[in-house]
Structures are given as C-alpha cells and as structure tokens.
Write a protein that holds these residues in place. Structure first.
Motif, short mmCIF file in Angstrom:
data_model
loop_
_atom_site.label_atom_id
_atom_site.label_comp_id
_atom_site.label_asym_id
_atom_site.label_seq_id
_atom_site.Cartn_x
_atom_site.Cartn_y
_atom_site.Cartn_z
N GLU A 1 -6.50 5.95 1.24
CA GLU A 1 -6.76 5.19 0.00
C GLU A 1 -7.84 4.26 -0.06
O GLU A 1 -7.85 3.21 0.69
CB GLU A 1 -5.20 4.45 -0.40
CG GLU A 1 -5.19 4.14 -1.87
CD GLU A 1 -3.65 3.55 -2.04
OE1 GLU A 1 -3.65 2.49 -1.68
OE2 GLU A 1 -2.92 4.15 -2.46
N TRP B 1 -4.46 -4.03 -10.39
CA TRP B 1 -3.65 -4.91 -9.42
C TRP B 1 -3.88 -6.33 -9.38
O TRP B 1 -4.94 -6.72 -10.08
CB TRP B 1 -4.23 -4.06 -7.87
CG TRP B 1 -3.68 -2.69 -7.67
CD1 TRP B 1 -3.68 -1.76 -8.65
CD2 TRP B 1 -3.32 -2.49 -6.62
NE1 TRP B 1 -3.27 -0.59 -8.08
CE2 TRP B 1 -2.96 -0.92 -6.56
CE3 TRP B 1 -2.88 -2.86 -5.29
CZ2 TRP B 1 -2.33 -0.15 -5.61
CZ3 TRP B 1 -2.49 -1.92 -4.26
CH2 TRP B 1 -2.10 -0.80 -4.55
N ARG C 1 0.69 -1.13 -0.07
CA ARG C 1 0.11 -0.13 0.03
C ARG C 1 0.81 1.24 -0.06
O ARG C 1 0.42 2.42 0.36
CB ARG C 1 -1.02 0.17 1.14
CG ARG C 1 -2.05 -1.04 0.79
CD ARG C 1 -2.86 -1.47 2.00
NE ARG C 1 -4.04 -2.27 1.54
CZ ARG C 1 -3.78 -3.52 1.31
NH1 ARG C 1 -2.68 -4.19 1.06
NH2 ARG C 1 -5.10 -4.20 0.95
N GLU D 1 3.74 4.03 -1.89
CA GLU D 1 4.44 4.31 -3.23
C GLU D 1 5.75 4.15 -3.05
O GLU D 1 6.66 4.84 -2.26
CB GLU D 1 3.89 5.63 -3.35
CG GLU D 1 4.17 6.23 -5.01
CD GLU D 1 3.62 7.35 -5.07
OE1 GLU D 1 4.29 8.15 -6.22
OE2 GLU D 1 2.57 7.92 -4.66
N ASP E 1 -9.55 5.46 -5.49
CA ASP E 1 -8.57 6.56 -5.98
C ASP E 1 -7.33 6.07 -5.79
O ASP E 1 -6.35 6.97 -6.02
CB ASP E 1 -8.73 7.86 -4.86
CG ASP E 1 -8.84 7.42 -3.50
OD1 ASP E 1 -9.10 8.13 -2.78
OD2 ASP E 1 -8.18 6.35 -3.18
N ARG E 2 -6.78 4.90 -5.75
CA ARG E 2 -5.46 4.28 -5.53
C ARG E 2 -5.03 4.49 -7.03
O ARG E 2 -5.74 4.29 -8.12
CB ARG E 2 -5.35 2.97 -5.02
CG ARG E 2 -5.84 2.12 -5.84
CD ARG E 2 -5.80 0.55 -4.89
NE ARG E 2 -6.40 -0.47 -5.66
CZ ARG E 2 -6.56 -1.75 -5.39
NH1 ARG E 2 -6.13 -1.80 -4.16
NH2 ARG E 2 -7.06 -2.90 -6.11
N ARG E 3 -3.62 4.41 -7.19
CA ARG E 3 -2.92 4.52 -8.68
C ARG E 3 -3.24 3.20 -8.96
O ARG E 3 -3.19 2.31 -8.44
CB ARG E 3 -1.52 4.96 -8.34
CG ARG E 3 -0.62 3.88 -7.71
CD ARG E 3 0.71 4.26 -7.38
NE ARG E 3 1.54 3.31 -7.10
CZ ARG E 3 1.53 2.76 -5.75
NH1 ARG E 3 0.60 3.00 -5.01
NH2 ARG E 3 2.54 1.73 -5.66
N ARG F 1 -1.76 7.14 6.77
CA ARG F 1 -2.82 7.23 5.73
C ARG F 1 -4.18 6.22 5.80
O ARG F 1 -5.42 6.62 5.76
CB ARG F 1 -2.38 6.91 4.37
CG ARG F 1 -3.30 7.09 3.19
CD ARG F 1 -2.59 6.99 1.72
NE ARG F 1 -1.75 5.92 1.35
CZ ARG F 1 -0.32 5.84 1.56
NH1 ARG F 1 0.22 7.11 1.66
NH2 ARG F 1 0.35 5.05 1.12
#
Length: 138
Positions: A42, A87, A17, A19, A46-48, A31
């Motif tokens: 997150e 993912w 989780r 970056e 909205d996560r990358r 977070r």
C-alpha cells in the motif's frame, strides 16, 4: 504456522494499515514486506480514503488542517494533521484512517476522536460539529 509476540504500539501500527474485518495482522505484514503477495504494498497514492475524505470533499476540512486534543490535567496537547486522502497523521508520523484510533494512539486510552478533536484554528469547533454539519447537508 509460527507465533510471534508484538507490543501494543506495533499492533496499533498494523491495525492502522488494515482493512477492518478483512485483514489479519499477517495480511498487513505480508503486504508491507512481501511485494509479491496477493495484494500489492500500500502506498499513499493507492490506499483507500480515510473517514475524513467526505469532510474534504464538502469543503469542511482541507489537507493540512490541524486537529488538537488538550488534556489540561496532564498538561498535554495532541495534534493531528488531515492528509489529502482523509487520513490523520499524528506527531510521530503514524497515519490513521479514523479519528478515534489516532487519538487512542496519542492518549493510550479508547476515546471518541470525533468528540474530542477540535480545529486548531478554531478550538470551539469539534470534529463532531463538522460531522453533524456534513450529515445536515446530505
């Protein structure tokens, strides 16, 4: 600042989780647990995008596709499901943005997820084969 000890499984969860080269374990915990932190919690919306998103965009994979890795000497088969944002979700519900950390979480050793995961519906096709196909189309 206080120190705490965490086991390898918790650390892998924090890494999944984070970056890379940006977040510390503390950033991830902040977070996840403190909604008023600098970065919002997150959510899947909205996560990358994960590393498999280009495969989905190109039509080589789709959400819900299953990838497997078989360890015949150990009698184990590991399965991961491609999510809509690229993912991988493994059997225990954890999600990873990259194939290799997902497979490491399943096997306990560093292993090339691209080279070892194959499509469940077509075991002759490795994730690496799809990556080479994707690079050829670019």
């Amino acid at each position: 600042m206080r120190s705490i000890e965490i086991d390898d499984e918790v650390f892998a969860f924090l890494q999944s989780r984070s970056e890379p080269l940006v977040d510390t374990p503390n950033d991830v915990l902040r977070r996840l647990f403190l909604k008023d932190a600098n970065r919002p919690a997150e959510t899947p919306e909205d996560r990358r995008p994960g590393d498999l998103m280009p495969f989905i965009t190109a039509g080589l994979l789709k959400a819900g596709d299953k990838l497997i890795h078989v360890q015949p000497r150990r009698g184990l088969t590991h399965e991961a499901t491609v999510t809509s944002d690229g993912w991988l979700e493994i059997e225990d519900g954890r999600e990873f943005p990259k194939p290799s950390p997902a497979l490491k979480a399943q096997t306990g050793v560093d292993i090339n997820g691209y080279g070892k995961y194959v499509l469940k519906e077509n075991p002759g096709v490795r994730l690496q084969d799809l990556r080479e196909q994707l690079r050829g189309e670019a």
